[in-house]
Design a protein around this motif. Structure first.
Motif, PDB file in Angstrom:
ATOM      1  N   PHE A 180     -14.746 -12.564  -4.126  1.00  0.00           N
ATOM      2  CA  PHE A 180     -16.045 -11.909  -4.255  1.00  0.00           C
ATOM      3  C   PHE A 180     -16.742 -12.460  -5.487  1.00  0.00           C
ATOM      4  O   PHE A 180     -16.095 -12.913  -6.422  1.00  0.00           O
ATOM      5  N   GLY A 183     -19.504  -8.528  -9.851  1.00  0.00           N
ATOM      6  CA  GLY A 183     -20.456  -7.449  -9.663  1.00  0.00           C
ATOM      7  C   GLY A 183     -19.837  -6.246  -8.987  1.00  0.00           C
ATOM      8  O   GLY A 183     -20.491  -5.523  -8.257  1.00  0.00           O
ATOM      9  N   GLY A 184     -18.546  -6.031  -9.206  1.00  0.00           N
ATOM     10  CA  GLY A 184     -17.934  -4.824  -8.681  1.00  0.00           C
ATOM     11  C   GLY A 184     -17.618  -4.861  -7.205  1.00  0.00           C
ATOM     12  O   GLY A 184     -17.154  -3.876  -6.639  1.00  0.00           O
ATOM     13  N   GLU A 185     -17.869  -6.023  -6.553  1.00  0.00           N
ATOM     14  CA  GLU A 185     -17.618  -6.067  -5.111  1.00  0.00           C
ATOM     15  C   GLU A 185     -16.131  -5.969  -4.795  1.00  0.00           C
ATOM     16  O   GLU A 185     -15.744  -5.422  -3.755  1.00  0.00           O
ATOM     17  N   LEU A 187     -13.965  -4.189  -6.472  1.00  0.00           N
ATOM     18  CA  LEU A 187     -13.680  -2.756  -6.572  1.00  0.00           C
ATOM     19  C   LEU A 187     -14.117  -2.028  -5.302  1.00  0.00           C
ATOM     20  O   LEU A 187     -13.376  -1.211  -4.745  1.00  0.00           O
ATOM     21  N   ALA A 188     -15.323  -2.374  -4.820  1.00  0.00           N
ATOM     22  CA  ALA A 188     -15.830  -1.716  -3.614  1.00  0.00           C
ATOM     23  C   ALA A 188     -14.925  -2.005  -2.419  1.00  0.00           C
ATOM     24  O   ALA A 188     -14.638  -1.114  -1.616  1.00  0.00           O
ATOM     25  N   ALA A 189     -14.456  -3.257  -2.315  1.00  0.00           N
ATOM     26  CA  ALA A 189     -13.613  -3.626  -1.181  1.00  0.00           C
ATOM     27  C   ALA A 189     -12.303  -2.846  -1.205  1.00  0.00           C
ATOM     28  O   ALA A 189     -11.783  -2.434  -0.161  1.00  0.00           O
ATOM     29  N   LEU A 191     -11.768   0.149  -2.867  1.00  0.00           N
ATOM     30  CA  LEU A 191     -12.077   1.569  -2.662  1.00  0.00           C
ATOM     31  C   LEU A 191     -12.406   1.850  -1.204  1.00  0.00           C
ATOM     32  O   LEU A 191     -12.085   2.906  -0.674  1.00  0.00           O
ATOM     33  N   GLY A 192     -13.073   0.893  -0.542  1.00  0.00           N
ATOM     34  CA  GLY A 192     -13.451   1.073   0.845  1.00  0.00           C
ATOM     35  C   GLY A 192     -12.315   0.748   1.814  1.00  0.00           C
ATOM     36  O   GLY A 192     -12.550   0.658   3.007  1.00  0.00           O
ATOM     37  N   GLN A 194     -10.953  -1.963   2.536  1.00  0.00           N
ATOM     38  CA  GLN A 194     -11.208  -3.137   3.358  1.00  0.00           C
ATOM     39  C   GLN A 194     -10.178  -4.240   3.136  1.00  0.00           C
ATOM     40  O   GLN A 194     -10.111  -5.204   3.886  1.00  0.00           O
ATOM     41  N   VAL A 195      -9.376  -4.120   2.078  1.00  0.00           N
ATOM     42  CA  VAL A 195      -8.336  -5.119   1.790  1.00  0.00           C
ATOM     43  C   VAL A 195      -7.054  -4.378   1.415  1.00  0.00           C
ATOM     44  O   VAL A 195      -7.071  -3.178   1.136  1.00  0.00           O
ATOM     45  N   GLN A 208     -11.243   3.967 -12.412  1.00  0.00           N
ATOM     46  CA  GLN A 208     -10.744   4.401 -11.102  1.00  0.00           C
ATOM     47  C   GLN A 208      -9.249   4.675 -11.131  1.00  0.00           C
ATOM     48  O   GLN A 208      -8.752   5.546 -10.417  1.00  0.00           O
TER      49      GLN A 208
END
Lengths: 316, 175, 496
Positions: A180, A183-185, A187-189, A191-192, A194-195, A208
């Motif tokens: 990624f 820009g925190g992407e 972290l988002a992946a 948290l979501g 997705q990985v 977190q």
């Protein structure tokens, strides 16, 4: 007029740096990145402390961004023999030299000191079935396609996943690394969900982890870190030790006495209370090392980086 | 959208007879760009293990460009031609005078070349002067004066106000 | 309600004279840097970081937030007056805004932008106050496949919207995509189309492309066929402020723009650009005056401006609640938090409630200040256009140069600027619309990375694009946008 008032207010702000007993050492520090990034922040912290403590004055910071710092490095080569110029650099630059096939490398610059750094952590979502690094490694060996999120290809995060793969006995050429742009992407992946796992500097995940939304499985430090309740990778049987360190180098071809002056200035900086306070508020780990020790370290790090990047297929 | 008396030409339908050579060159230029991109794409190494490699999107873009370029070429060969854009400050009936943009471009490149050796103020003042001159301002001393003042004010605001580093050049030590 | 009491406490913090002063400095500074092309709130906050180390955190963040919102307000000014968008989020504003300015309606365009920004900023802040944690939870669940589908939607609607024919719009879009490919590929670490130049490894900054194609291209083009008979200045419309008709045509776009912008800001990698593009096409479709689009339609300014300000508020949602920066400025703000040893995230509301709520309260105050600052300024800015053309165009070029040069402190970027200027000239001469190219440059790389990330996470299984209901819904919309106009056209031609 509006422009004027704001300019005035700002210049008033800019000159708030307290004057101190100035010495005749004046320095220019190049941050080979855009304002706001890690190298820029380090450079500006050095500037503030050196000026406040009277180690050097004036200290000027300027930015030469681009290509993982290698554009700035090339410019440093053009200032051969300049004993008043420093450049902030770090592990990322060591890697970028390899991946960008840069024409200039660190073999001829004058190493001054390693200053700070940050260790990397491997995290999984709180709902993940993996409780320890061992769980994750076992699952990974059974299924090489397990997705790891991190920063851009060839960066510190990617290197750590490569080192972990080697230690866990997973083929580094087959691992599924999802880069990624920061820009925190990452972290988002994670948290979501997705990985399977995510990798970044501890600071990026700290909030977190403390809030219990992420589980940190391992930190890439050689020994347990004070205030960081995460077991080291080594203590779990994975021999991985990697710090995203930042240091300072000077141009090639400066004289022995010029180098000694600069090393002494960094030693003074490191010993000052203002620097210790800066490290504390910014959560930077003190990884100070200067003189010939840093010379050797830099050489070893270049060799090791090349090896990892080869393993993950980025360098031929 | 350009000239009210001439409706835009739909693709594939020539509204006026005759082949426009400049339009043809542009269309062929697009084809050439696509071809060069395609060649460049095939030279990109694969890098790390990835499901979609670094060549896939360049391939889509280069083939797309080639295709669109071909369509445009066909359009032009059938008599299509572009109508120059109408801007508020332009005269659609005037004969385009290429000397003025050339002058601006020359001044800009000269200014850019002088930016580091002579400093930001001189470099941008040169640019300002040539644009003003190309736009028909002939009072040279006035224009030069304004150019220097604008450049100087910009320099001071940006370096003092925002702490940006702009090359000082001749002003080194003065400001 | 708990949020109300916390917010009131926040106002107590923010309304101290000292903090009001910092808010004022912030919004003024933000407006100024927003006006300057290339220099945006992200760079300003970054440059101010070391300076503010001596301020208490609450004051520093109140100022930073002012700069952030102020930059969003100010960005529209240069777009409208000089056709030189300084931020990617105000590119769309230039399209109709500058046309309005050239018709002497600059003040009205600036006013609708300012009021729209205020409306959007305030609604966004209200949402941030009362729904932040819930929104953030949803936002991180948006998968890359859905983001990819959204960009496809933007591409499809945009290339059909601009230019005299879809063919020319598409060529322009593909040119932009080509430029976007240049640089190191993030996913594989390989250099693409860099011609061996290290300066190109990070790709070409969109600011260089935008300013080259817009400002420099236009300067060259106008110089080549200058209207000699006309007075050398633009006439200002006597009716400086917004008329009753302007209000009637603006308020709905403001609200629709807000609805589009806020969620995009909250989503990682959402950005402020896509909502402005979508808002523009939406307003064009819904307008009762579609013929005015391209000639200065006020809806085309009101909607996108509201969208970009609402997205600015949206960005703060994941930043404060999750510590997740979704834009460049947010990343710098995160660095600022870290400078004070603070870690934004779920715990920040508990550990530093006074800071967070003081900051949120200051956003309301900042918005009011910005409106008070910008509305009276609109006619003043508009008078800039009274500068004789030779001096005005020369000034635009110098401003552009500073903006581009300061990106990397490199003359190489200025050479690129000149090249894009020549290309911008050529595109005007040969009737290629400029906007699709810009959109290609900005969204092309995002589209590629989201597409590849989606497939990388699923380990190559293309089913990822039909597994999420959201993705499926957006992809169906894309399909409809492609098919419906063609069907309508076919039916119309059969009837004719």
């Amino acid at each position: 007029m509006n422009v004027k008032t704001a300019a005035l207010a700002l210049s008033a702000l800019l000159s708030t740096a307290a004057p101190a007993a100035a010495q005749n050492l004046n320095l220019r520090v190049m941050a080979p990145a855009s304002p706001g990034g890690g190298w820029d922040q380090t450079s500006r912290a050095i500037q503030t402390v050196m000026q406040d403590e009277g180690i050097a004055k004036p200290v000027q910071v300027f930015n030469v961004p681009g290509a993982g710092g290698t554009i700035g490095l090339a410019q440093l080569y053009n200032s051969k023999g300049d004993g008043n110029l420093l450049m902030t650099m770090g592990l990322v630059m060591v890697g970028a030299i390899q991946t960008n096939s840069s024409k200039v490398d660190l073999s001829r610059v004058t190493p001054i000191a390693r200053l700070t750094g940050e260790y990397e952590v491997i995290v999984v979502p709180a709902s993940s079935p993996y409780k320890t690094l061992g769980d994750l490694a076992t699952a990974w060996k059974a299924n090489n396609a397990l997705a790891f999120a991190g920063g851009s290809a060839g960066g510190t995060d990617h290197m750590l996943v490569g080192l972990f793969a080697k230690a866990a006995g997973v083929d580094t050429k087959k691992m599924n690394y999802v880069p990624f742009s920061g820009g925190g992407e990452t972290l988002a992946a994670v948290l979501g969900n997705q990985v399977a796992a995510g990798v970044a500097g501890y600071g990026e995940f700290e909030a977190q982890i403390k809030a219990g939304k992420l589980r940190a499985l391992g930190i890439s430090a050689p020994r347990a870190q004070a205030g960081i309740p995460v077991p080291t990778m080594k203590s779990q049987g994975f021999n991985v030790d990697l710090a995203n360190w930042r240091g300072i180098v000077a141009p090639p071809g400066i004289s022995g006495s010029q180098k000694a002056t600069l090393v002494a200035a960094m030693d003074k900086l490191h010993a000052s209370k203002a620097w210790k306070d800066t490290l504390k508020t910014r959560n930077w780990t003190d990884l100070y090392m200067s003189g010939s020790k840093f010379d050797v370290f830099l050489k070893l790090e270049a060799v090791r980086t090349r090896e990892i990047l080869k393993d993950i297929g980025l360098v031929k | 959208m350009s000239d009210p008396t001439l409706p835009p030409i739909p693709p594939g339908a020539g509204a006026r007879p005759g082949l426009s050579v400049p339009d043809l060159l542009v269309a062929l230029g697009v084809v050439l760009l696509g071809a060069l991109l395609l060649i460049g794409t095939l030279q990109i190494p694969f890098g790390i293990n990835a499901v979609v490699g670094p060549r896939v999107f360049p391939l889509i873009v280069s083939v797309g460009t080639l295709l669109l370029g071909t369509l445009l070429t066909v359009n032009v060969l059938r008599g299509g031609r572009a109508e120059p854009a109408a801007e508020e400050d332009t005269d659609p009936d005037a004969r385009p005078d290429l000397r003025q943009p050339a002058l601006i471009l020359g001044g800009f490149l000269l200014g850019a070349a002088l930016l580091q050796p002579l400093g930001f103020v001189i470099g941008t003042a040169v640019m300002y002067f040539t644009v003003g001159f190309a736009f028909g301002e002939r009072r040279a001393p006035l224009l030069a004066g304004v150019a220097l003042i604008v450049a100087l004010v910009t320099y001071v605001v940006f370096t003092r106000g925002l702490g940006l580093t702009l090359p000082a050049g001749l002003l080194n030590g003065v400001l | 309600m708990e949020a109300v009491t916390s917010l009131l406490a926040g106002f107590e913090t923010a309304l101290t004279p000292m903090n009001l002063l910092w808010a004022l400095i912030g919004v003024t500074l933000g407006t100024l840097v927003g006006v300057l092309p290339g220099i945006g709130p992200a760079l300003t906050v970054a440059l101010l970081l070391p300076v503010t180390a001596k301020l208490p955190p609450v004051s520093a963040f109140i100022m930073f937030a002012g700069i952030y919102y102020g930059g969003m307000f100010g960005g529209s000014t240069t777009s409208i007056l000089l056709n030189t968008p300084g931020e990617s989020s105000s590119i769309i504003t230039a399209l109709e805004g500058n046309k309005m300015a050239r018709r002497g309606r600059a003040a009205a365009a600036l006013a609708t932008a300012a009021i729209g920004s205020f409306v959007a900023g305030t609604i966004g802040t209200v949402l941030l106050t009362f729904a932040a944690p819930a929104i953030a939870e949803v936002a991180v669940q948006i998968p890359p496949s859905a983001k990819f589908a959204l960009i496809m939607l933007a591409f499809v609607t945009i290339s059909a919207t601009f230019g005299s024919s879809p063919l020319r719009g598409l060529i322009s879009l593909f040119f932009g995509l080509t430029i976007g490919l240049i640089g190191t590929d993030l996913q594989s670490g390989q250099a693409r189309f860099t011609l061996g130049r290290p300066e190109l490894l990070d790709g070409i900054e969109f600011v260089t492309v935008v300013i080259g194609l817009f400002a420099v291209g236009e300067t060259l083009y106008v110089a080549s066929r200058l209207r000699k008979d006309k007075a050398s200045v633009i006439k200002l419309d006597g009716n400086a402020s917004m008329t009753r008709d302007d209000w009637r045509r603006s308020w709905k776009p403001w609200l629709r723009g807000t609805a589009l912008g806020f969620p995009f800001g909250a989503v990682p990698a959402g950005g402020a650009e896509i909502p402005t593009f979508l808002s523009y096409t939406l307003e064009r479709k819904l307008s009762r005056h579609p013929e005015e689009f391209g000639k200065g339609a006020i809806e085309g300014v009101a909607g996108p401006e509201a969208a970009n300000n609402a997205s600015a508020a949206g960005v703060l949602v994941p930043l404060l609640t999750l510590g997740l920066p979704t834009s460049a400025t947010a990343a710098i703000l995160l660095a600022a938090f870290q400078q004070y040893g603070l870690q934004p995230g779920p715990l920040l509301f508990v550990t530093n409630a006074d800071l967070v709520w003081g900051l949120i309260a200051s956003l309301y105050i900042g918005n009011v200040m910005l409106l008070a600052l910008n509305l009276p300024l609109a006619p003043v800015w508009a008078r800039l256009l009274l500068i004789p053309r030779p001096f005005l165009y020369a000034g635009i070029l110098v401003f552009s140069t500073v903006g581009v040069y300061s990106l990397n402190n490199s003359v190489f970027d200025l050479i690129l600027l000149a090249i894009f200027g020549v290309i911008g000239y050529g595109m005007r001469r040969f009737d290629f619309p400029v906007t699709p190219a810009i959109i290609g440059v900005i969204l092309g790389p995002v589209a590629e990375s989201q597409f590849r990330t989606a497939l990388q996470q699923s380990n190559g299984n293309p089913a990822i694009f039909v597994q999420s209901p959201l993705t499926v819904f957006i992809l169906l919309t894309v399909l409809a946008a492609l098919v419906v106009p063609a069907v309508l056209k076919a039916r119309a031609s059969r009837r004719g």
